[in-house]
Scaffold this motif. Sequence first.
Motif, PDB file in Angstrom:
ATOM      1  N   LYS A  49     -16.205  24.801   0.093  1.00 50.26           N
ATOM      2  CA  LYS A  49     -16.128  24.461  -1.319  1.00 50.26           C
ATOM      3  C   LYS A  49     -17.181  25.245  -2.100  1.00 50.26           C
ATOM      4  N   ALA A  50     -16.735  25.906  -3.146  1.00 50.43           N
ATOM      5  CA  ALA A  50     -17.656  26.702  -3.967  1.00 50.43           C
ATOM      6  C   ALA A  50     -18.546  25.793  -4.808  1.00 50.43           C
ATOM      7  N   GLU A  51     -19.834  26.088  -4.832  1.00 47.94           N
ATOM      8  CA  GLU A  51     -20.768  25.280  -5.617  1.00 47.94           C
ATOM      9  C   GLU A  51     -20.437  25.332  -7.100  1.00 47.94           C
ATOM     10  N   GLU A  52     -19.970  26.485  -7.571  1.00 49.98           N
ATOM     11  CA  GLU A  52     -19.645  26.627  -8.989  1.00 49.98           C
ATOM     12  C   GLU A  52     -18.540  25.648  -9.413  1.00 49.98           C
ATOM     13  N   ILE A  53     -17.584  25.410  -8.513  1.00 45.04           N
ATOM     14  CA  ILE A  53     -16.501  24.479  -8.812  1.00 45.04           C
ATOM     15  C   ILE A  53     -16.988  23.040  -8.683  1.00 45.04           C
ATOM     16  N   SER A  54     -17.761  22.774  -7.657  1.00 44.39           N
ATOM     17  CA  SER A  54     -18.254  21.406  -7.424  1.00 44.39           C
ATOM     18  C   SER A  54     -19.115  20.918  -8.585  1.00 44.39           C
ATOM     19  N   GLU A  55     -19.922  21.808  -9.184  1.00 46.73           N
ATOM     20  CA  GLU A  55     -20.759  21.415 -10.319  1.00 46.73           C
ATOM     21  C   GLU A  55     -19.908  20.952 -11.489  1.00 46.73           C
ATOM     22  N   ILE A  56     -18.799  21.648 -11.732  1.00 48.03           N
ATOM     23  CA  ILE A  56     -17.920  21.271 -12.843  1.00 48.03           C
ATOM     24  C   ILE A  56     -17.204  19.959 -12.548  1.00 48.03           C
ATOM     25  N   VAL A  57     -16.730  19.804 -11.321  1.00 48.40           N
ATOM     26  CA  VAL A  57     -16.015  18.589 -10.937  1.00 48.40           C
ATOM     27  C   VAL A  57     -16.951  17.383 -10.980  1.00 48.40           C
ATOM     28  N   ASP A  58     -18.190  17.556 -10.532  1.00 47.26           N
ATOM     29  CA  ASP A  58     -19.153  16.449 -10.506  1.00 47.26           C
ATOM     30  C   ASP A  58     -19.524  15.978 -11.904  1.00 47.26           C
ATOM     31  N   THR A  59     -19.390  16.845 -12.900  1.00 51.07           N
ATOM     32  CA  THR A  59     -19.709  16.462 -14.282  1.00 51.07           C
ATOM     33  C   THR A  59     -18.479  15.989 -15.058  1.00 51.07           C
ATOM     34  N   GLY A  60     -17.389  15.745 -14.345  1.00 52.08           N
ATOM     35  CA  GLY A  60     -16.196  15.197 -14.982  1.00 52.08           C
ATOM     36  C   GLY A  60     -15.096  16.198 -15.238  1.00 52.08           C
ATOM     37  N   GLY A  61     -15.257  17.435 -14.804  1.00 61.08           N
ATOM     38  CA  GLY A  61     -14.217  18.431 -15.005  1.00 61.08           C
ATOM     39  C   GLY A  61     -12.991  18.167 -14.141  1.00 61.08           C
ATOM     40  N   ARG A  62     -11.849  18.591 -14.625  1.00 62.22           N
ATOM     41  CA  ARG A  62     -10.602  18.383 -13.886  1.00 62.22           C
ATOM     42  C   ARG A  62     -10.227  19.655 -13.144  1.00 62.22           C
ATOM     43  N   ILE A  63      -9.825  19.475 -11.893  1.00 62.31           N
ATOM     44  CA  ILE A  63      -9.401  20.603 -11.088  1.00 62.31           C
ATOM     45  C   ILE A  63      -7.893  20.529 -10.876  1.00 62.31           C
ATOM     46  N   GLY A 115     -13.530  33.305 -24.764  1.00 60.45           N
ATOM     47  CA  GLY A 115     -13.853  31.937 -25.150  1.00 60.45           C
ATOM     48  C   GLY A 115     -13.973  30.995 -23.978  1.00 60.45           C
ATOM     49  N   GLY A 116     -13.597  31.434 -22.783  1.00 61.03           N
ATOM     50  CA  GLY A 116     -13.666  30.591 -21.607  1.00 61.03           C
ATOM     51  C   GLY A 116     -13.433  31.421 -20.361  1.00 61.03           C
ATOM     52  N   THR A 117     -13.615  30.804 -19.223  1.00 65.19           N
ATOM     53  CA  THR A 117     -13.452  31.484 -17.951  1.00 65.19           C
ATOM     54  C   THR A 117     -12.723  30.572 -16.968  1.00 65.19           C
ATOM     55  N   LEU A 118     -11.978  31.159 -16.058  1.00 64.45           N
ATOM     56  CA  LEU A 118     -11.223  30.424 -15.044  1.00 64.45           C
ATOM     57  C   LEU A 118     -11.919  30.579 -13.707  1.00 64.45           C
ATOM     58  N   ARG A 119     -12.143  29.461 -13.022  1.00 66.08           N
ATOM     59  CA  ARG A 119     -12.817  29.465 -11.717  1.00 66.08           C
ATOM     60  C   ARG A 119     -11.925  28.790 -10.686  1.00 66.08           C
ATOM     61  N   CYS A 120     -11.865  29.384  -9.491  1.00 60.74           N
ATOM     62  CA  CYS A 120     -10.979  28.846  -8.459  1.00 60.74           C
ATOM     63  C   CYS A 120     -11.670  28.909  -7.084  1.00 60.74           C
ATOM     64  N   ASP A 121     -11.319  27.938  -6.226  1.00 63.44           N
ATOM     65  CA  ASP A 121     -11.650  28.009  -4.809  1.00 63.44           C
ATOM     66  C   ASP A 121     -10.483  27.421  -4.029  1.00 63.44           C
ATOM     67  N   SER A 122     -10.698  27.005  -2.794  1.00 62.09           N
ATOM     68  CA  SER A 122      -9.595  26.532  -1.966  1.00 62.09           C
ATOM     69  C   SER A 122      -8.927  25.280  -2.522  1.00 62.09           C
ATOM     70  N   ARG A 123      -9.628  24.522  -3.377  1.00 64.66           N
ATOM     71  CA  ARG A 123      -9.072  23.277  -3.919  1.00 64.66           C
ATOM     72  C   ARG A 123      -8.147  23.525  -5.106  1.00 64.66           C
ATOM     73  N   GLY A 124      -8.370  24.604  -5.850  1.00 63.91           N
ATOM     74  CA  GLY A 124      -7.588  24.872  -7.040  1.00 63.91           C
ATOM     75  C   GLY A 124      -8.440  25.542  -8.092  1.00 63.91           C
ATOM     76  N   CYS A 125      -8.088  25.361  -9.353  1.00 67.37           N
ATOM     77  CA  CYS A 125      -8.770  26.055 -10.448  1.00 67.37           C
ATOM     78  C   CYS A 125      -9.235  25.055 -11.515  1.00 67.37           C
ATOM     79  N   VAL A 126     -10.324  25.402 -12.186  1.00 75.00           N
ATOM     80  CA  VAL A 126     -10.861  24.617 -13.309  1.00 75.00           C
ATOM     81  C   VAL A 126     -11.043  25.534 -14.515  1.00 75.00           C
TER      82      VAL A 126
END
Length: 480
Positions: free
Chosen positions: A370-384, A469-480
Amino acid sequence: ILLVSLCISYTSCFTAPARSGVNTKHRQHNGLQLPSSRSNSQLAMSNNGFDISKPTFDLFSLRSIRQDAMISYSSRNQSEPLRINLYLIAAVALFSFPTLSEAVIGEQAELPAIVASTAAGVGAVALFFKECNNRLKQLMRIEKELNAETLSIKLATTNKFDDVIYGRSQPVLSLKTLRGNKRILVICGPSEKLKEILVPFRTFRRRIAQAGSIIAVVPTDSMGDVIDTGPTTDRPIDLTDLGVTETELRSCQWVGQVQDVKSWVNYCQTLTDVSNDIPNSDDLIWFGLNYNGRSFASASNEDPRLLEILGQNLRPAELLDETDENEGTTGMNEDYVKLTNNILKSQQTFYKSLTEGDLNGMKSIFSSKKAEEISEIVDTGGRIDAWESCLVEDARPAGMVISGSDALIVSPTKAFTTCIEFPANVGGYSDPSGATLLANQRWGRRSPEEEWKLEYHQTIPWSPDTRAGGTLRCDSRGCV
């Protein structure tokens, strides 16, 4: 009293008009403190020797400010000086209300009126000091930009047959002479930090050149030797000591060699709030200057997020083409070429699965890590969004093509790739404005015998006319 305040206001607002041949276009700098040392640049007038960079005392800030900084501020701010003067006049008038009432009307002011005028005067004083503080910050930021004009740098040779990349044939250029031609991103800090921070810069080296930009790297851990020995300030910095290979340096003009290292170190260190006589060489400082020499971003003790900086501030200076070829492998050893071709083949596999909606292929190419960059967003309420939903027909970027793939092999088990994406006008992945996208992938494996696995994928709009205006980030779980 009122007459005196008017005279002070008029005097403090007056600045000499800009002389011909002087460029007064500068921009504010965000987040850094004003250097205490005066710049060595002298904008002298040939006839009378008038030095426009000479400091002049400013009544509203009670300190000396460069005259050219005052001129630049006045040319870009019309309402703020007016507000300062109005608040000063209002404060003097309100505090003088009891005296003015008796002198003009012939009656003593009543207590409620005196209290009200005093309270209003206090408010006017508060607003006066607030505007003065904002004005001082702007002057300090402009002065910082002017102080950077004389910092010097060498660009890499474009002649592949030159023996030395930053040889004597390459002219020493000041940052002022690069205005209108190059954007500058300066990174200053200890060598060990710089070596790690430069990895994404090495990955995006061709993108930095396409953006008409130059990276200036300033190691500070040798500052003590520089100050003690004096003459060694002319000793050039060897960028290969920071992990940059000669092949990468020769690939394009993306990183410069700073000259007169002491002046760069001193300038960078004075951008922080350092009260000691000896600056802290462990501080990491970076800032960027646009084509006009104005700052577009800066920070201290915080790594620059290069992909976001490219998307927002260092956009390409030329149109990107779907026919751009991958970076050449000339000068690379056989083993490195083999690794590069292998990792670029894995990149092609990823995009094939992405555009065709191959869920099994996507699962096989991604690492389970799991990518840390994705986990940080998910942990703060982001949707994956899981790959199952990202790869459906109406969501995946069907028909998207890529070009200009580059690779950086950091170690036998760690690598990075980048490319330009050209999405078709279908799917939720594409940019509605039709902009091209800049993508970056991080790869890893546990041993050199295993296949490369994709750990992290990120993409951002990147075109001359579109600010991301934004960026797309993805790992094995999906994209945010």
